[in-house]
Design an enzyme around this catalytic site. Structure first.
Site, PDB file in Angstrom:
ATOM      1  N   GLY A 167       0.832  -1.190   0.000  1.00  0.00           N
ATOM      2  CA  GLY A 167       0.000   0.000   0.000  1.00  0.00           C
ATOM      3  C   GLY A 167       0.866   1.239   0.000  1.00  0.00           C
ATOM      4  N   GLY A 184       3.497   1.016   3.061  1.00  0.00           N
ATOM      5  CA  GLY A 184       4.499  -0.032   3.147  1.00  0.00           C
ATOM      6  C   GLY A 184       4.025  -1.305   2.481  1.00  0.00           C
ATOM      7  N   ASP A 212      -8.835   2.305  13.989  1.00  0.00           N
ATOM      8  CA  ASP A 212      -8.968   1.923  12.578  1.00  0.00           C
ATOM      9  C   ASP A 212      -9.687   0.580  12.462  1.00  0.00           C
ATOM     10  OD1 ASP A 212      -8.694   2.286   9.827  1.00  0.00           O
ATOM     11  OD2 ASP A 212      -6.762   1.267   9.748  1.00  0.00           O
TER      12      ASP A 212
END
Length: 194
Positions: free
Chosen positions: A50, A53, A165
């Protein structure tokens, strides 16, 4: 992309074919494949990449297990803010001891400055993949999954960690014992430590 400076390349290496004055392309080699991390893990393949990383499957030969190695792109790892964020993820996840939270084996910086986290390798599907394939989850199954997620988050909150998240792609379902829905919460990448 170049692992040293971050410049975007064409994605292939070009070799000149003799006498033809034409170019033959071959796939670009990922420099992480085959690389040893801390003389403990050898990287075998790239699983995903992504903007921040990449994630690799690695082997830990000394004890005969697979691991996941998550790295930050080198040009991002040199940024102080990114290095702090990555370190926070590693510290946040490493201090959590719960069967429903992915285990962290190690984290740090490689000799060239590349930041990494080595973690438990899981075989299964994400909750996002389950929803995409089944469209509808039976209520009892959904409650069982949600209960395990809440157990993981409860442990994190008791230790002063807020995930920030949580989404279906960060919830992994693995087979344990008699059922396929043993939950593992992943990716404390933007976790907040209190």
């Amino acid at each position: 992309m170049c692992w040293n400076c971050g410049i975007t390349l064409a994605g292939v290496d070009y070799d000149t074919q003799p006498d033809a004055q034409a170019y033959r392309s071959s796939a670009q080699h990922d420099p992480m494949i085959g690389r040893w991390v801390l003389d403990q893990y050898v990287v075998r393949s790239r699983l995903a990449e992504g903007g921040m990383g990449a994630v690799y499957l690695a082997e830990q030969p000394a004890i005969g297990r697979n691991a996941i190695i998550k790295i930050v792109h080198p040009w991002l790892g040199r940024e102080e803010k990114m290095a702090r964020r990555f370190g926070a993820e590693a510290r946040a996840a490493a201090k959590l001891q719960n069967p429903h939270i992915v285990s962290i084996y190690n984290y740090g910086k490689m000799a060239d400055g590349t930041l990494f986290i080595a973690m438990e390798h899981l075989s299964g599907i994400t909750l996002a993949e389950l929803i995409a394939t089944e469209r509808r989850i039976e209520p009892a199954r959904a409650v069982a999954i949600a209960t395990q997620v809440c157990e993981a988050l409860g442990e994190a909150h008791r230790r002063g960690v807020i995930h920030r998240d949580l989404k279906p792609t960060n919830i992994m379902l693995v087979r344990r014992g008699s059922g396929p829905d043993f939950v593992k919460v992943l990716d404390f990448g933007i976790a907040k430590l209190d």
